[in-house]
Design an enzyme around this catalytic site. Sequence first.
Site, mmCIF file in Angstrom:
data_model
loop_
_atom_site.group_PDB
_atom_site.id
_atom_site.type_symbol
_atom_site.label_atom_id
_atom_site.label_comp_id
_atom_site.label_asym_id
_atom_site.label_seq_id
_atom_site.Cartn_x
_atom_site.Cartn_y
_atom_site.Cartn_z
ATOM 1 N N ASP A 295 -4.858 23.039 -9.104
ATOM 2 C CA ASP A 295 -5.060 21.937 -10.051
ATOM 3 C C ASP A 295 -4.495 22.404 -11.394
ATOM 4 O O ASP A 295 -5.063 23.263 -12.055
ATOM 5 C CB ASP A 295 -6.559 21.612 -10.141
ATOM 6 C CG ASP A 295 -6.847 20.405 -11.038
ATOM 7 O OD1 ASP A 295 -6.065 20.144 -11.968
ATOM 8 O OD2 ASP A 295 -7.873 19.747 -10.810
ATOM 9 N N LYS B 104 -4.878 12.269 -17.457
ATOM 10 C CA LYS B 104 -4.954 13.114 -18.649
ATOM 11 C C LYS B 104 -3.610 13.053 -19.399
ATOM 12 O O LYS B 104 -3.192 11.995 -19.796
ATOM 13 C CB LYS B 104 -5.341 14.537 -18.252
ATOM 14 C CG LYS B 104 -6.551 14.601 -17.294
ATOM 15 C CD LYS B 104 -7.858 14.226 -17.967
ATOM 16 C CE LYS B 104 -8.974 13.936 -16.965
ATOM 17 N NZ LYS B 104 -9.363 15.049 -16.129
ATOM 18 N N TYR C 226 -13.205 22.074 -11.212
ATOM 19 C CA TYR C 226 -13.659 20.773 -11.723
ATOM 20 C C TYR C 226 -14.895 20.321 -10.937
ATOM 21 O O TYR C 226 -14.954 20.470 -9.716
ATOM 22 C CB TYR C 226 -12.494 19.797 -11.554
ATOM 23 C CG TYR C 226 -12.752 18.397 -12.024
ATOM 24 C CD1 TYR C 226 -12.936 18.131 -13.371
ATOM 25 C CD2 TYR C 226 -12.801 17.346 -11.119
ATOM 26 C CE1 TYR C 226 -13.163 16.834 -13.803
ATOM 27 C CE2 TYR C 226 -13.017 16.050 -11.544
ATOM 28 C CZ TYR C 226 -13.201 15.805 -12.886
ATOM 29 O OH TYR C 226 -13.423 14.522 -13.317
ATOM 30 N N ARG D 69 0.819 -1.215 0.000
ATOM 31 C CA ARG D 69 0.000 0.000 0.000
ATOM 32 C C ARG D 69 0.856 1.271 0.000
ATOM 33 O O ARG D 69 0.406 2.336 -0.409
ATOM 34 C CB ARG D 69 -0.955 -0.020 1.207
ATOM 35 C CG ARG D 69 -1.906 1.111 1.188
ATOM 36 C CD ARG D 69 -3.122 0.993 2.122
ATOM 37 N NE ARG D 69 -3.193 -0.076 3.056
ATOM 38 C CZ ARG D 69 -2.750 -0.025 4.324
ATOM 39 N NH1 ARG D 69 -2.170 1.073 4.776
ATOM 40 N NH2 ARG D 69 -2.891 -1.055 5.116
HETATM 41 C C1 LIG Z 1 -10.201 14.977 -14.947
HETATM 42 C C2 LIG Z 1 -9.863 16.038 -13.986
HETATM 43 C C3 LIG Z 1 -9.747 15.757 -12.631
HETATM 44 C C4 LIG Z 1 -10.059 14.406 -12.060
HETATM 45 O O1 LIG Z 1 -9.121 13.463 -12.393
HETATM 46 P P1 LIG Z 1 -9.446 11.888 -12.440
HETATM 47 O O2 LIG Z 1 -8.112 11.303 -12.696
HETATM 48 O O3 LIG Z 1 -10.450 11.696 -13.529
HETATM 49 O O4 LIG Z 1 -9.995 11.530 -11.092
HETATM 50 C C5 LIG Z 1 -9.359 16.774 -11.796
HETATM 51 N N1 LIG Z 1 -9.124 18.004 -12.259
HETATM 52 C C6 LIG Z 1 -9.247 18.321 -13.556
HETATM 53 C C7 LIG Z 1 -8.959 19.704 -14.003
HETATM 54 C C8 LIG Z 1 -9.627 17.348 -14.464
HETATM 55 O O5 LIG Z 1 -9.790 17.659 -15.747
#
Ligand SMILES: *Cc1c(COP(=O)(O)O)cnc(C)c1O
Length: 391
Positions: free
Chosen positions: A186, A211, A114, A61
């Site tokens: 973010d 992403k 988001y 973990r």
């Molecule tokens: C997709 C996204 C997330 C979430 O990420 P996941 O890996 O899908 O949980 C967070 N912030 C932004 C800006 C995103 O586009």
Amino acid sequence: MQDIPFNLADCLVQDGRPDRVEGRHVNMPIELGSTMVFDSFAEFAAARNARYESGTLYYGRYGNAATHKLEQMLAKLEGAEAITLTSSGVAAITTTLMALTRPGCHVLVADNVYGNTRGFCDGLLTQQGVEIEYFDPMIGGAISDLIRAETAAIMFESPGSGTFEMPDIRAIAAAAQSANVPTILDNTWGTPVFSQPLSWGVDIVVYSGSKYISGHSDCMLGITASNAAYAKIIRKAVMQVGDKTGGQEILLALRGLRTLKLRMEYFDKAGREMAKWFADQPKVKTVLHPALPSCPGHENWAQDFTGAAGLFGVVFHTTSESAVLRFVDALHHFGIGVSWGGYESLALPVTPVRTATEWSETGQLVRFNIGLEDLDSLKADVANALPLLDQ
Ligand SMILES: *Cc1c(COP(=O)(O)O)cnc(C)c1O
């Protein structure tokens, strides 16, 4: 040995790999496992004591050798004290917010975050007695006026999800720093190729590694990059919650990173070309792409970023939802779906949620992710569907 200065392209290729031994594969192996065993109880106890530190091998973990290689590589790319990996981008955001908050505190959240970030803030975080206040993402240094004695964190995005307003990251970070409040940014869109938010004064940078970092729509992963003040707090919180990244996802992220610079340079070029092309279409009212002056906060992007991602918004003149749904349904090269940053093009109608500011555009908004298809094919596909916006 002389210190070799950091070079992004070299790091993306050379880091996160096994030590060079004769006959060894160039990539780390996929490690699967729970129990790790030790020769003596003393060694086991030393690992247990150090289990919250990156690089410690103790139990599945807490990560394995490949996890630590990826963490070290990302720490270099971000200029971070430490990286903590999570099972998704959402898990990176929620564990960070949990680590920094307690009942009775106050958190400032940008109005364009988001959807799941807003969902967590309004849901579980509020349920735990945390007061959430949304703010205008273009507030800049005036965020100082909203900071209270009990403010525990400021959460924002570069740029806003779906609507692409680019905040003045340095001004918000400076105001927060002078009030001793941690900032969480973010930066999923910006990637370390185009931006270095920790060096601009941000305390914690989070990414959806699902992403561009992994880059092929085959991996769920979250990344938290922290400066020295917050690295341990975040890491301990993620370990205590028990969130964990799978062995296969670690390898997919390492593989994605090999081509990150190449892909981002292409998406920068292709995204701008497509955004400008959209701006020339009579049915388009405005294009929300941080590299175009029509995007709120374009000047902040121009000041801080060295490139732009291939994800942007297009506001059409039509106010008809059914017309825009017919338009996206008619696209062949653009898939309809959430997430982005893979190799394939996507189109998604977006309805912005706002509680602190007003979304004043009445035209229908569609978010486009430009993939690696031929740009003339993409343009022809859109051109073919545009007449459906009239009906
Ligand atoms: C997709 C996204 C997330 C979430 O990420 P996941 O890996 O899908 O949980 C967070 N912030 C932004 C800006 C995103 O586009």
